[in-house]
Design a protein around this motif. Structure first.
Motif, PDB file in Angstrom:
ATOM      1  N   THR A  30       0.834  -1.198   0.000  1.00  0.00           N
ATOM      2  CA  THR A  30       0.000   0.000   0.000  1.00  0.00           C
ATOM      3  C   THR A  30       0.870   1.250   0.000  1.00  0.00           C
ATOM      4  O   THR A  30       0.567   2.243  -0.684  1.00  0.00           O
ATOM      5  N   GLU A  31       1.958   1.194   0.743  1.00  0.00           N
ATOM      6  CA  GLU A  31       2.846   2.349   0.843  1.00  0.00           C
ATOM      7  C   GLU A  31       3.639   2.564  -0.446  1.00  0.00           C
ATOM      8  O   GLU A  31       3.766   3.690  -0.936  1.00  0.00           O
ATOM      9  N   ALA A  32       4.166   1.494  -1.001  1.00  0.00           N
ATOM     10  CA  ALA A  32       5.041   1.607  -2.177  1.00  0.00           C
ATOM     11  C   ALA A  32       4.273   1.716  -3.477  1.00  0.00           C
ATOM     12  O   ALA A  32       4.822   2.145  -4.495  1.00  0.00           O
ATOM     13  N   LYS A  33       3.010   1.295  -3.483  1.00  0.00           N
ATOM     14  CA  LYS A  33       2.214   1.154  -4.706  1.00  0.00           C
ATOM     15  C   LYS A  33       2.860   0.094  -5.607  1.00  0.00           C
ATOM     16  O   LYS A  33       3.478  -0.841  -5.103  1.00  0.00           O
ATOM     17  N   TYR A  34       2.773   0.242  -6.927  1.00  0.00           N
ATOM     18  CA  TYR A  34       3.237  -0.805  -7.834  1.00  0.00           C
ATOM     19  C   TYR A  34       4.608  -0.442  -8.397  1.00  0.00           C
ATOM     20  O   TYR A  34       4.803   0.644  -8.943  1.00  0.00           O
ATOM     21  N   CYS A  35       5.535  -1.391  -8.276  1.00  0.00           N
ATOM     22  CA  CYS A  35       6.922  -1.166  -8.684  1.00  0.00           C
ATOM     23  C   CYS A  35       7.404  -2.333  -9.544  1.00  0.00           C
ATOM     24  O   CYS A  35       6.935  -3.464  -9.396  1.00  0.00           O
TER      25      CYS A  35
ATOM     26  N   VAL B 264      10.298   1.295 -12.763  1.00  0.00           N
ATOM     27  CA  VAL B 264       9.221   2.228 -12.441  1.00  0.00           C
ATOM     28  C   VAL B 264       8.838   2.013 -10.986  1.00  0.00           C
ATOM     29  O   VAL B 264       8.776   0.884 -10.501  1.00  0.00           O
ATOM     30  N   MET B 265       8.585   3.109 -10.274  1.00  0.00           N
ATOM     31  CA  MET B 265       8.226   3.034  -8.863  1.00  0.00           C
ATOM     32  C   MET B 265       6.976   3.859  -8.590  1.00  0.00           C
ATOM     33  O   MET B 265       6.775   4.921  -9.190  1.00  0.00           O
ATOM     34  N   ALA B 266       6.154   3.335  -7.715  1.00  0.00           N
ATOM     35  CA  ALA B 266       4.944   4.031  -7.255  1.00  0.00           C
ATOM     36  C   ALA B 266       4.005   4.359  -8.400  1.00  0.00           C
ATOM     37  O   ALA B 266       3.510   5.478  -8.519  1.00  0.00           O
ATOM     38  N   THR B 267       3.737   3.376  -9.251  1.00  0.00           N
ATOM     39  CA  THR B 267       2.670   3.552 -10.227  1.00  0.00           C
ATOM     40  C   THR B 267       1.341   3.258  -9.523  1.00  0.00           C
ATOM     41  O   THR B 267       1.290   2.452  -8.594  1.00  0.00           O
ATOM     42  N   PRO B 268       0.245   3.886  -9.934  1.00  0.00           N
ATOM     43  CA  PRO B 268      -0.920   3.975  -9.046  1.00  0.00           C
ATOM     44  C   PRO B 268      -1.850   2.779  -8.967  1.00  0.00           C
ATOM     45  O   PRO B 268      -2.460   2.553  -7.913  1.00  0.00           O
TER      46      PRO B 268
END
Length: 390
Positions: free
Chosen positions: A237-242, A258-262
């Protein structure tokens, strides 16, 4: 005195990274190029050419963010190096501790005392993103999970990576557990130098416990994107999709992070967007293969008369399509070197140039060790030179 042996070839021009959020060629000695916008919903992203580390696109690439399970590429790298160094073996049978079996999140549901080979545990990490397997491997390699995390952070230092710090080996949220897109790309780049790492992260599916437990790789690009062959996903939940991954086409190998895609699957979508941009816009040329001979140098006072100058790693230039004729290279080696010479010792350089101006210098090294001649060999050489008698 240096002897200059100039080899002019048709090659490719060296490009450089853009400002955050756009891919742009820096002018320097090169003609001005238009800014090409590339939009991504990732909070942080980077597209890197794998061999040279050249940045082709970046957005906030040094921002420290929660990496979730992408952390596990470092877990795998440290474990793989331990195997290569002979500290542990893939056939080692490991008993799961209470600590390992008690892990939450993605897991293979280890039972306390359950035995599994190190190889199966590593596959469980690479394919199934198993947190319990991370702890079991960490305890086996380093004696404790905490000691293994110290090894992970030491590896960051060894690689010169300054944006990241690991608190655990599996990536669940923890205060101070962060990484940047750039650091993760560099970790993946380092990992791909190891055949075992590439083997583990390329497995699409695996039968665990004799087929009773099926693992499917969380990195769906292995199925969905032509040329994708390694990588690791992450989500909290904190990092989102990476996602940190790599793909190769027509000799060009790219790394995308890619980091923190929604939203779900957005890390795949945004990675594909980066890859499509990179493969459409750029080409790669192999200037020199690893170990390729670039010159032969006479040796003074050595047990052999000459030594080969080679490039240690592949020398690859990534260039924008249509700029092929603007790059040349030359090799500079000395007229003579004196023994003793160590294998891997720098003895020359390969200079990549754009419109006659240097843009990159690569060391050339000795292909073998050359010991100093013995006294008898030295006097024998003098006698031969003076008399012509062998």
């Amino acid at each position: 005195m240096w002897k200059k042996m100039i080899i002019w070839i048709t090659a490719f021009t060296l490009l450089f990274p853009a400002a955050a959020g756009a891919a742009k060629i820096k002018t320097g000695q090169q003609p001005a190029q238009p800014v090409v916008q590339l939009e991504t919903t990732a909070q942080s992203a980077v597209l890197m050419e794998a061999n040279s580390g050249q940045i082709l696109y970046e957005k906030n690439m040094h921002q420290a963010l929660p990496p979730a399970s992408v952390t596990k590429i470092m877990t795998l790298l440290v474990a793989v190096e331990a195997v290569e160094q002979g500290k542990v073996k893939l056939e080692d049978r490991i008993k799961a501790s209470e600590n390992a079996a008690g892990m939450g999140g993605s897991q293979i549901y280890l039972e306390p005392g359950e035995e599994m080979t190190l190889k199966d545990l590593l596959i469980s990490i690479a394919v199934g993103s198993a947190n319990d397997a991370c702890v079991a491997v960490a305890e086996h390699v380093a004696g404790s999970h905490e000691a293994f995390v110290e090894m992970m952070n030491q590896k960051l230092k060894d690689l010169g990576l300054k944006d990241s710090k690991f608190v655990n080996a599996y990536g669940l949220p923890a205060e101070g557990h962060v990484a940047s897109a750039y650091d993760l790309a560099m970790i993946l780049r380092e990992g791909m130098k190891h055949p075992l790492f590439r083997e583990l992260t390329s497995i699409k599916e695996y039968d665990l416990r004799g087929g009773e437990f099926k693992l499917y790789n969380t990195n769906k690009l292995l199925w969905w994107y032509n040329g994708a062959d390694t990588g690791k996903t992450g989500w909290t939940t904190e990092a989102k999709y990476c996602l940190a991954s790599s793909a190769q086409r027509d000799g060009l190998r790219l790394i995308a992070v890619v980091m923190a895609t929604p939203e779900p699957r957005s890390h795949f979508r945004e990675s594909i967007k980066l890859y499509n941009y990179g493969f459409a816009r750029y080409k790669a040329v192999n200037i020199s293969q690893a170990g390729q001979v670039q010159g032969v140098i006479p040796v003074s006072k050595g047990q052999v008369k000459q030594v080969k100058a080679v490039s240690q790693e592949p020398v690859v230039m990534v260039v924008e399509k249509g700029q092929e004729k603007k790059v040349t290279y030359k090799v500079e080696i000395p007229a003579r070197v004196q023994a003793p010479i160590k294998k891997g010792q720098k003895i020359g350089k390969l200079i990549i140039m754009f419109e006659g101006q240097p843009v990159k210098i690569v060391d050339l090294v000795a292909a073998r060790e050359v010991e100093a001649a013995t006294l008898n060999q030295h006097f024998g050489a003098i006698w031969q030179k003076a008399t012509g008698i062998k």
